[in-house]
Design an enzyme around this catalytic site. Structure first.
Site, mmCIF file in Angstrom:
data_model
loop_
_atom_site.group_PDB
_atom_site.id
_atom_site.type_symbol
_atom_site.label_atom_id
_atom_site.label_comp_id
_atom_site.label_asym_id
_atom_site.label_seq_id
_atom_site.Cartn_x
_atom_site.Cartn_y
_atom_site.Cartn_z
ATOM 1 N N ASP A 103 33.427 20.882 42.068
ATOM 2 C CA ASP A 103 33.582 20.088 40.835
ATOM 3 C C ASP A 103 34.927 19.365 40.842
ATOM 4 O O ASP A 103 35.027 18.205 40.454
ATOM 5 C CB ASP A 103 33.509 20.977 39.578
ATOM 6 C CG ASP A 103 32.106 21.035 38.995
ATOM 7 O OD1 ASP A 103 31.134 20.911 39.766
ATOM 8 O OD2 ASP A 103 31.977 21.201 37.761
ATOM 9 N N ASP B 183 31.855 26.540 44.144
ATOM 10 C CA ASP B 183 31.384 25.988 42.868
ATOM 11 C C ASP B 183 32.544 25.275 42.172
ATOM 12 O O ASP B 183 32.424 24.133 41.725
ATOM 13 C CB ASP B 183 30.854 27.127 41.993
ATOM 14 C CG ASP B 183 30.377 26.633 40.637
ATOM 15 O OD1 ASP B 183 29.672 25.608 40.603
ATOM 16 O OD2 ASP B 183 30.730 27.262 39.618
HETATM 17 C C1 IPM Z 1 26.254 24.097 40.733
HETATM 18 C C2 IPM Z 1 26.052 24.614 39.338
HETATM 19 C C3 IPM Z 1 25.288 25.924 39.420
HETATM 20 C C4 IPM Z 1 26.142 26.908 40.177
HETATM 21 C C5 IPM Z 1 24.837 26.526 38.068
HETATM 22 C C6 IPM Z 1 24.029 25.524 37.264
HETATM 23 C C7 IPM Z 1 24.073 27.797 38.239
HETATM 24 O O1 IPM Z 1 27.261 24.739 38.673
HETATM 25 O O2 IPM Z 1 25.253 23.850 41.437
HETATM 26 O O3 IPM Z 1 27.415 23.925 41.131
HETATM 27 O O4 IPM Z 1 27.017 27.545 39.584
HETATM 28 O O5 IPM Z 1 25.952 27.028 41.381
HETATM 29 MG MG MG Z 2 28.898 23.978 39.760
#
Ligand code: IPM
Ligand code: MG
Length: 359
Positions: free
Chosen positions: A253, A249
Site C-alpha cells: 500500500d 500488505d
Molecule cells: C490486500 C488486502 C487484503 C489483504 C484484505 C482485503 C484481506 O488488503 O490484498 O492487500 O490484507 O491481503
Molecule cells: Mg492490503
C-alpha cells in the site's frame, strides 16, 4: 489461436463498473490477437453473501479451479463489517487465495511519466521508480495457528495470532523472487524483522542460503521499519522486494502511493500450478460505487497481467498497457488522478477512450 476460460469475480462496490471496462477491452484485444475468451461470472465477497450466505461459495471456488485464469475486481462493503469474521467479504478473498494455493503475490509499482505530478512525493524522488513487491500470500500471521480470542480468569480478554513460516514456505516464495530478479535488474531486497522475530530469523537464513544458486542476483536484507522509510526516502534503490504476508500488505500500500493513485496498481497471485488470480491492489471503494467515477486502470492493467502471465499472450498484454499510457498521455483522467490542464472523465468513458486507443 486459443480459447480460454476466464472466471470473472466482479465482487462489490466499484467492482462491477471496472469489470465491465476490462471485459470490453479483453474482448477487443482477443479479437485483434486471434484468441477467444469465455467469461464465467461468479459471485464473491458481499455479492456472494447476499446470494449464498457466504463470501466464497464452493461453486465459485470450483469455477476458479476449472479456469485458465481468474480476474477479480474488489470485495467488501461497510454493510458487512458487523458480521462474524469468517462471514466477512475479506474472508472470502483469503479462502480463495488458500483454496487456489496462491502463495506468490506480485505487485509491480512503476511510475507512468504522465502521472509524475499525481504523487504526494516530489517528482524528482519518484521519477524512474520501477519496483516489484513479492509478497508471500498463504502463510504468516494471516493464517498461522493458534489464533483467536479468549476470556482470561482475571477478567481480561486476550486476542492472539501467530506469525509462522516453515522453511519450505520461505523457500518457494524466495525462489519466485530470485527468478523475477533475474528477469529484471538483478537486485533482490528481502524485508524482515530479524532483529526481533524468530520467524524472521528463519526467513533470513533460508533466503541467504538460496543466494548461492543465483550468483547473478545481488541479495540484500532490510528490516521492515527501515524499508518503510526507504520506500519514501529513495524508492529508486529497489528492484525486487521480497517479504512476508503482513509486511507485504503494508509495504505494498505504501509503495502504491508512489504512483499517486492506488487506482493504478495491478497484481498477480500465483501458485505452483493451476490458474492465477489477477486483481487490482485497490479495494471496492464503496463511497463512490455506482457513480461512474472509479478509475478502471488498475483493473485494466490487471487484465494485462492476466494475459501476460496467465495466458502467455504477451502481445495482447503489451497492447493493453500501451493503450493505458496513450490515454493518460492524451490527458484523460478519472477524478483520483485529476491535475491542471487534464480532461476529467468517468469510468465508462475511460473504457471508451481505451478502446479507441487499441484500434
Ligand atoms: C490486500 C488486502 C487484503 C489483504 C484484505 C482485503 C484481506 O488488503 O490484498 O492487500 O490484507 O491481503
Ligand atoms: Mg492490503
Amino acid at each position: 489461436m486459443g480459447n480460454y476460460q476466464i472466471t470473472l469475480l466482479a465482487g462489490d462496490g466499484i467492482g462491477p463498473e471496472i469489470t465491465a471496462v476490462a471485459v470490453k477491452l479483453l474482448e477487443k484485444v482477443g479479437h485483434q490477437f486471434g484468441f477467444q475468451l469465455n467469461f464465467n461470472r461468479q459471485p464473491v465477497g458481499g455479492a456472494a453473501i447476499e446470494e449464498f450466505g457466504q463470501p466464497l461459495p464452493p461453486s465459485t471456488l470450483e469455477a476458479c479451479k476449472n479456469s485458465d485464469a481468474v480476474l477479480l475486481a474488489a470485495i467488501g462493503a461497510p454493510k458487512y463489517d458487523a458480521l462474524a469474521r469468517e462471514l466477512r467479504p475479506e474472508s472470502g478473498l483469503l479462502a480463495l487465495r488458500a483454496g487456489l494455493q496462491l502463495f506468490a503475490n506480485l505487485r509491480p509499482v512503476a511510475i507512468v511519466p504522465a502521472l509524475l505530478g499525481a504523487s504526494s512525493l516530489r517528482p524528482e524522488v519518484i521519477s524512474g521508480v520501477d519496483l516489484l513487491v513479492v509478497r508471500e500470500l498463504t502463510g504468516g500471521i494471516y493464517f498461522g495457528q493458534p489464533k483467536g480470542r479468549v476470556q482470561l480468569e482475571n477478567g481480561e480478554e486476550r486476542g492472539f495470532n501467530t506469525m509462522t513460516y516453515c522453511s519450505s514456505e520461505v523457500d518457494r516464495i524466495a525462489k519466485v523472487a530470485f527468478e523475477l530478479a533475474q528477469q529484471r535488474r538483478g537486485e533482490l531486497c528481502s524485508v524482515d524483522k530479524a532483529n526481533v522475530l524468530d520467524v524472521s530469523q528463519l526467513w533470513r537464513d533460508r533466503v541467504t542460503a538460496m543466494a548461492g544458486s543465483y550468483p547473478d542476483v545481488k541479495l540484500s536484507h532490510m528490516y521492515v521499519d527501515n524499508a518503510a522509510m526507504q520506500l519514501v526516502r529513495e524508492p529508486r534503490q529497489f528492484d525486487v522486494l521480497l517479504t512476508s504476508n503482513l509486511f507485504g500488505d503494508i509495504l505494498s500500500d505504501e509503495a502504491a502511493m508512489l504512483t499517486g493513485s492506488i487506482g493504478m496498481l495491478p497484481s498477480a497471485s500465483l501458485g505452483s500450478s493451476g490458474p492465477g488470480l489477477f486483481e487490482p491492489v485497490h479495494g471496492s471503494a464503496p463511497d463512490i460505487a455506482g457513480a461512474d467515477v472509479a478509475n478502471p486502470l488498475a483493473m485494466v492493467l490487471s487484465a494485462a497481467m492476466l494475459l501476460r502471465i496467465g495466458l502467455k499472450q504477451e502481445g495482447a498484454a503489451k497492447a493493453l498497457e500501451t493503450a493505458v499510457e496513450s490515454v493518460l498521455g492524451k490527458g484523460f483522467r478519472t477524478g483520483d488522478l485529476m491535475a491542471d490542464g487534464c480532461k476529467k472523465i468517468g469510468c465508462a468513458a475511460m473504457g471508451e477512450e481505451l478502446i479507441k486507443a487499441l484500434a
